[in-house]
Scaffold this motif. Sequence first.
Motif, PDB file in Angstrom:
ATOM      1  N   LEU A  44       0.830  -1.208   0.000  1.00 28.43           N
ATOM      2  CA  LEU A  44       0.000   0.000   0.000  1.00 28.43           C
ATOM      3  C   LEU A  44       0.865   1.259   0.000  1.00 28.43           C
ATOM      4  O   LEU A  44       0.497   2.263  -0.608  1.00 28.43           O
ATOM      5  CB  LEU A  44      -0.928   0.002   1.215  1.00 28.43           C
ATOM      6  CG  LEU A  44      -2.091  -0.991   1.178  1.00 28.43           C
ATOM      7  CD1 LEU A  44      -2.854  -0.954   2.495  1.00 28.43           C
ATOM      8  CD2 LEU A  44      -3.031  -0.699   0.018  1.00 28.43           C
ATOM      9  N   ARG A  45       2.001   1.218   0.663  1.00 29.87           N
ATOM     10  CA  ARG A  45       2.898   2.381   0.677  1.00 29.87           C
ATOM     11  C   ARG A  45       3.464   2.652  -0.722  1.00 29.87           C
ATOM     12  O   ARG A  45       3.738   3.794  -1.065  1.00 29.87           O
ATOM     13  CB  ARG A  45       4.063   2.159   1.654  1.00 29.87           C
ATOM     14  CG  ARG A  45       3.669   2.070   3.108  1.00 29.87           C
ATOM     15  CD  ARG A  45       4.907   2.062   4.002  1.00 29.87           C
ATOM     16  NE  ARG A  45       4.553   1.828   5.380  1.00 29.87           N
ATOM     17  CZ  ARG A  45       4.761   0.670   6.033  1.00 29.87           C
ATOM     18  NH1 ARG A  45       5.356  -0.343   5.397  1.00 29.87           N
ATOM     19  NH2 ARG A  45       4.410   0.540   7.283  1.00 29.87           N
ATOM     20  N   ARG A  77      -4.593   7.628  -2.719  1.00 28.88           N
ATOM     21  CA  ARG A  77      -3.554   8.472  -2.104  1.00 28.88           C
ATOM     22  C   ARG A  77      -3.775   8.599  -0.598  1.00 28.88           C
ATOM     23  O   ARG A  77      -2.820   8.587   0.192  1.00 28.88           O
ATOM     24  CB  ARG A  77      -3.524   9.857  -2.751  1.00 28.88           C
ATOM     25  CG  ARG A  77      -2.288  10.654  -2.318  1.00 28.88           C
ATOM     26  CD  ARG A  77      -2.287  12.051  -2.896  1.00 28.88           C
ATOM     27  NE  ARG A  77      -1.936  12.082  -4.299  1.00 28.88           N
ATOM     28  CZ  ARG A  77      -0.681  12.141  -4.744  1.00 28.88           C
ATOM     29  NH1 ARG A  77       0.336  12.136  -3.911  1.00 28.88           N
ATOM     30  NH2 ARG A  77      -0.448  12.193  -6.041  1.00 28.88           N
ATOM     31  N   ARG A  80      -2.638   5.383   0.874  1.00 32.81           N
ATOM     32  CA  ARG A  80      -1.171   5.289   0.797  1.00 32.81           C
ATOM     33  C   ARG A  80      -0.504   6.158   1.861  1.00 32.81           C
ATOM     34  O   ARG A  80       0.442   5.716   2.536  1.00 32.81           O
ATOM     35  CB  ARG A  80      -0.692   5.709  -0.597  1.00 32.81           C
ATOM     36  CG  ARG A  80       0.827   5.578  -0.763  1.00 32.81           C
ATOM     37  CD  ARG A  80       1.242   5.725  -2.204  1.00 32.81           C
ATOM     38  NE  ARG A  80       1.081   7.077  -2.713  1.00 32.81           N
ATOM     39  CZ  ARG A  80       1.313   7.413  -3.979  1.00 32.81           C
ATOM     40  NH1 ARG A  80       1.682   6.489  -4.850  1.00 32.81           N
ATOM     41  NH2 ARG A  80       1.156   8.656  -4.390  1.00 32.81           N
ATOM     42  N   GLU A 149       1.979  14.482   0.634  1.00 32.65           N
ATOM     43  CA  GLU A 149       2.598  13.160   0.763  1.00 32.65           C
ATOM     44  C   GLU A 149       4.069  13.281   1.153  1.00 32.65           C
ATOM     45  O   GLU A 149       4.564  12.503   1.971  1.00 32.65           O
ATOM     46  CB  GLU A 149       2.462  12.379  -0.540  1.00 32.65           C
ATOM     47  CG  GLU A 149       3.007  10.970  -0.415  1.00 32.65           C
ATOM     48  CD  GLU A 149       2.668  10.090  -1.602  1.00 32.65           C
ATOM     49  OE1 GLU A 149       3.501   9.229  -1.947  1.00 32.65           O
ATOM     50  OE2 GLU A 149       1.577  10.262  -2.179  1.00 32.65           O
TER      51      GLU A 149
END
Length: 220
Positions: A44-45, A77, A80, A149
């Motif tokens: 997921l990252r 996103r 993540r 992010e």
Amino acid sequence: MQTMPMQTMPKQNTLTSTMPTLDEPVAKIANRLLALKPGSLAELRRMEAESGAGTPEFWRLAAELDLPQERSDTWMRIVRIMAILSDKGAPGTRKTLHDRRRPLGAALADGGDRDWKPPPGEEPYPVLSEARLTRFLALPAGRRAEALERMARALAGSRRPGHGLDCTDIAALLLDPADPRPVRKLARAYYNRLDGARPRAGKAEAGKTENDKNEEEGAA
């Protein structure tokens, strides 16, 4: 007498309408991340949010929460970033990331350490610099996602395990970038945390007794 047909109001999307309604899906995402094996969390990252196919774990979440398909890129996103910020380690050893009591802005100031405070007499130095926050605030709304992010990755490096943050702030910033409220909340929480540390630094100096000051002057 002719009556006008009553117009039906469009149903509001409860996942994107207001910030409080985001708590339920965000809390469910955090709980799902908590139970994942390290390998699935790592996937997921690395997940590509823009034009990516996602991962099986993301699509399980999307189906369970009935996430709007047209907003899949944005929810990828969000997931993540939450995976990036989540504790590392085996399931059962981690604590949930989502904590409504800890605004994202406060965590950016203290580095995700709720016990953070400057040494007595010293000016507090935020983990995310004021200059970097200022650049983020000045970005056009459409360019904040990548910057957010990057800030999350920096925060992940300093955040103390078990010290959570309000992940609805992340979701609100990304789901409706044109809404000024989430970014204003971010800035206010940042400066509440930073400026709240300044009086403590000054009180330690002001609380010195006259004897303490005389001893310091004699030592000098």
